[in-house]
Design an enzyme around this catalytic site. Structure first.
Site, PDB file in Angstrom:
ATOM      1  N   LYS A  11       4.811 -35.961 -32.051  1.00 15.64           N
ATOM      2  CA  LYS A  11       3.962 -35.509 -33.100  1.00 15.64           C
ATOM      3  C   LYS A  11       2.620 -35.358 -32.661  1.00 15.64           C
ATOM      4  O   LYS A  11       2.069 -36.654 -32.468  1.00 15.64           O
ATOM      5  CB  LYS A  11       4.230 -36.385 -34.390  1.00 15.64           C
ATOM      6  CG  LYS A  11       3.758 -35.803 -35.801  1.00 15.64           C
ATOM      7  CD  LYS A  11       4.561 -34.646 -36.332  1.00 15.64           C
ATOM      8  CE  LYS A  11       4.477 -34.373 -37.593  1.00 15.64           C
ATOM      9  NZ  LYS A  11       5.489 -33.264 -37.909  1.00 15.64           N
ATOM     10  N   THR A  57      10.251 -35.494 -35.743  1.00 13.48           N
ATOM     11  CA  THR A  57       8.757 -36.108 -35.586  1.00 13.48           C
ATOM     12  C   THR A  57       8.173 -36.361 -36.942  1.00 13.48           C
ATOM     13  O   THR A  57       7.094 -36.916 -37.058  1.00 13.48           O
ATOM     14  CB  THR A  57       7.942 -34.815 -35.018  1.00 13.48           C
ATOM     15  OG1 THR A  57       8.278 -33.350 -35.924  1.00 13.48           O
ATOM     16  CG2 THR A  57       8.659 -34.074 -33.742  1.00 13.48           C
ATOM     17  N   ARG A 177     -37.313 -31.636 -14.318  1.00 16.40           N
ATOM     18  CA  ARG A 177     -36.535 -30.656 -15.169  1.00 16.40           C
ATOM     19  C   ARG A 177     -35.828 -31.557 -16.290  1.00 16.40           C
ATOM     20  O   ARG A 177     -35.934 -32.879 -16.150  1.00 16.40           O
ATOM     21  CB  ARG A 177     -35.283 -30.166 -14.349  1.00 16.40           C
ATOM     22  CG  ARG A 177     -34.441 -31.048 -13.893  1.00 16.40           C
ATOM     23  CD  ARG A 177     -33.153 -30.485 -13.050  1.00 16.40           C
ATOM     24  NE  ARG A 177     -32.160 -31.283 -12.824  1.00 16.40           N
ATOM     25  CZ  ARG A 177     -30.899 -30.907 -12.464  1.00 16.40           C
ATOM     26  NH1 ARG A 177     -30.397 -29.489 -12.596  1.00 16.40           N
ATOM     27  NH2 ARG A 177     -29.986 -31.762 -12.169  1.00 16.40           N
ATOM     28  N   GLN A 222     -24.706 -35.431  -9.979  1.00 21.48           N
ATOM     29  CA  GLN A 222     -23.924 -36.118  -9.206  1.00 21.48           C
ATOM     30  C   GLN A 222     -24.518 -37.682  -8.642  1.00 21.48           C
ATOM     31  O   GLN A 222     -23.786 -38.604  -8.883  1.00 21.48           O
ATOM     32  CB  GLN A 222     -23.526 -35.311  -7.732  1.00 21.48           C
ATOM     33  CG  GLN A 222     -22.627 -34.162  -8.112  1.00 21.48           C
ATOM     34  CD  GLN A 222     -23.310 -32.890  -8.084  1.00 21.48           C
ATOM     35  OE1 GLN A 222     -24.400 -33.107  -8.777  1.00 21.48           O
ATOM     36  NE2 GLN A 222     -22.851 -31.803  -7.823  1.00 21.48           N
ATOM     37  N   HIS A 250     -27.864 -27.102 -19.742  1.00 21.66           N
ATOM     38  CA  HIS A 250     -29.078 -26.451 -19.520  1.00 21.66           C
ATOM     39  C   HIS A 250     -30.082 -26.264 -20.598  1.00 21.66           C
ATOM     40  O   HIS A 250     -29.797 -25.844 -21.603  1.00 21.66           O
ATOM     41  CB  HIS A 250     -28.831 -25.183 -18.665  1.00 21.66           C
ATOM     42  CG  HIS A 250     -27.882 -25.520 -17.512  1.00 21.66           C
ATOM     43  ND1 HIS A 250     -28.212 -26.139 -16.534  1.00 21.66           N
ATOM     44  CD2 HIS A 250     -26.871 -24.755 -17.188  1.00 21.66           C
ATOM     45  CE1 HIS A 250     -27.205 -25.926 -15.540  1.00 21.66           C
ATOM     46  NE2 HIS A 250     -26.309 -25.222 -16.056  1.00 21.66           N
TER      47      HIS A 250
END
Length: 295
Positions: A11, A57, A177, A222, A250
Site C-alpha cells: 500500500k 492492501t 559565486r 563535490q 543556480h
C-alpha cells in the site's frame, strides 16, 4: 514457461496525522506518509489466480492506523520497526516487510512574546524526514534514514575554477559565486536492531551538515559534499554509510551594463532547470567512496 523470480506488493501513500495530548508538556503533532511492501508466499496469486494468501492492501492501510493508536514510538524508525514486526508476527505467509515513512516538518508555534504555544503548530519548511525499515522473518532490521529538501545557500567562500575544458565549454571560471542546494542525505545504520534515539541522531547529522556547509571554503559541490559526508562519518559512529545528493541550484549574475548599471555581484536570476546534479556515497570501509552508487 515463465517463472516468477521476485514479487512484492503493498500500500502506497497511507497518510497519517497523529496527535499525542499532554496537559503538562503540551501536545505533539506528526504528519507521516507510509508505504508498506511485503514479500512472501504469494506466487499462486499471480500464476493461478489464487487469492487465498493475499493480505489486502486495504488491510495494510488499516494496520497503519491501528498501530499508530497503540504505539509508543516517537520516531519514524521505531514506528517502522513496530509495523514490520506486527506484519511478520500476525501473517505467516509474509517473509519480509519493507516500510517507508516520510515525515513533514512541524513545530510548536512560538508567539511574538517568545512563548511556545502548547497546542498550535507551524509547518516550518518543505524539508522531509525519511526512513526505510526492512526485516525478513528470520533476519535483523536494516534501517536507512535521511532527509530531503534541506535548502541552504552560500553567498561567499564558494568558487569553481580550473575545471576541464573542451571545444564546447563556455562556462566562465568563478572565484565568488552563489552556491545553493537542496540536500538529500541518506544514511545506513550499523545495527538497525539496536535501541537508540533516532531523532537525536538525525538532528546531529543535520547540524553537522549545516555547520560544514556554512564554514566550508568550497572549491566545488563535490569538494563540499565529500567534506560534509566525512564529518558525519567521523562524528556519528552508529552509521556505516552516507549517501548525499546535492543539486546545484543556480543563481546566474544578471548583466546590468545594458541599463547603465554595474552588477557588483549582488543581482542574480535564480533558475530551476537545467541544473547540476551531484551524488556521492561514503563509507568507513577501506575501499574508496563509491560515486553514484545506491544504498
Amino acid at each position: 514457461m515463465a517463472n516468477i523470480v521476485e514479487n512484492r506488493y503493498g500500500k502506497e501513500g497511507v497518510r497519517l496525522v497523529r496527535v499525542r495530548r499532554s496537559p503538562y508538556n503540551g501536545n505533539t503533532f506528526n504528519e507521516w506518509t507510509v508505504r508498506i511492501l511485503i514479500e512472501g508466499d504469494f506466487v499462486s496469486s499471480y500464476t493461478e489466480a489464487d487469492n487465498s494468501k493475499v493480505l489486502t492492501t486495504d488491510t495494510m492501510k488499516n494496520t497503519v492506523y491501528y498501530m499508530a493508536q497503540r504505539t509508543s514510538a516517537k520516531s519514524i524508525e521505531d514506528f517502522g520497526k513496530e509495523l514490520a514486526n506486527y506484519l511478520l508476527e500476525h501473517h505467516s505467509q509474509i517473509s519480509a516487510a519493507n516500510i517507508d515513512i516520510e515525515s513533514k516538518a512541524w513545530s510548536h508555534i512560538v508567539t511574538s512574546n517568545k512563548v511556545r504555544h502548547p497546542t498550535s503548530f507551524v509547518q516550518t519548511s518543505n524539508e522531509v524526514q525519511l526512513t526505510t525499515v526492512k526485516r525478513s522473518r528470520h533476519g535483523s532490521f536494516s534501517i536507512v534514514s535521511g532527509l530531503r529538501g534541506l535548502k541552504v545557500m552560500k553567498t561567499a567562500n564558494s568558487s569553481f575554477a580550473n575545471f576541464y575544458r573542451d571545444s564546447l565549454t563556455t562556462l566562465p571560471e568563478s572565484t565568488d559565486r552563489l552556491f545553493g542546494t537542496a540536500i538529500v542525505a541518506l544514511w545506513t545504520y550499523e545495527d538497525g536492531s539496536a535501541i537508540m534515539d533516532f531523532d537525536k541522531t538525525r538532528q546531529q547529522i543535520r547540524s553537522l551538515m549545516i555547520d560544514l556547509f556554512a564554514e566550508h571554503e568550497s572549491e566545488s559541490v563535490q569538494h563540499t559534499m565529500y567534506d560534509m559526508g566525512k564529518l558525519v562519518l567521523n562524528n556519528v559512529k552508529s552509521i556505516s554509510k552516507i549517501h548525499l545528493t546535492l543539486p546545484n541550484l543556480h543563481c546566474l549574475p544578471v548583466d546590468l551594463t545594458r541599463f547603465g548599471e554595474e552588477n557588483k555581484n549582488e543581482i542574480f536570476m535564480p533558475i530551476d532547470d537545467p541544473h547540476g546534479y551531484i551524488q556521492c556515497t561514503l563509507t568507513r570501509s577501506s575501499s574508496k567512496a563509491s560515486i553514484l552508487s545506491k544504498l
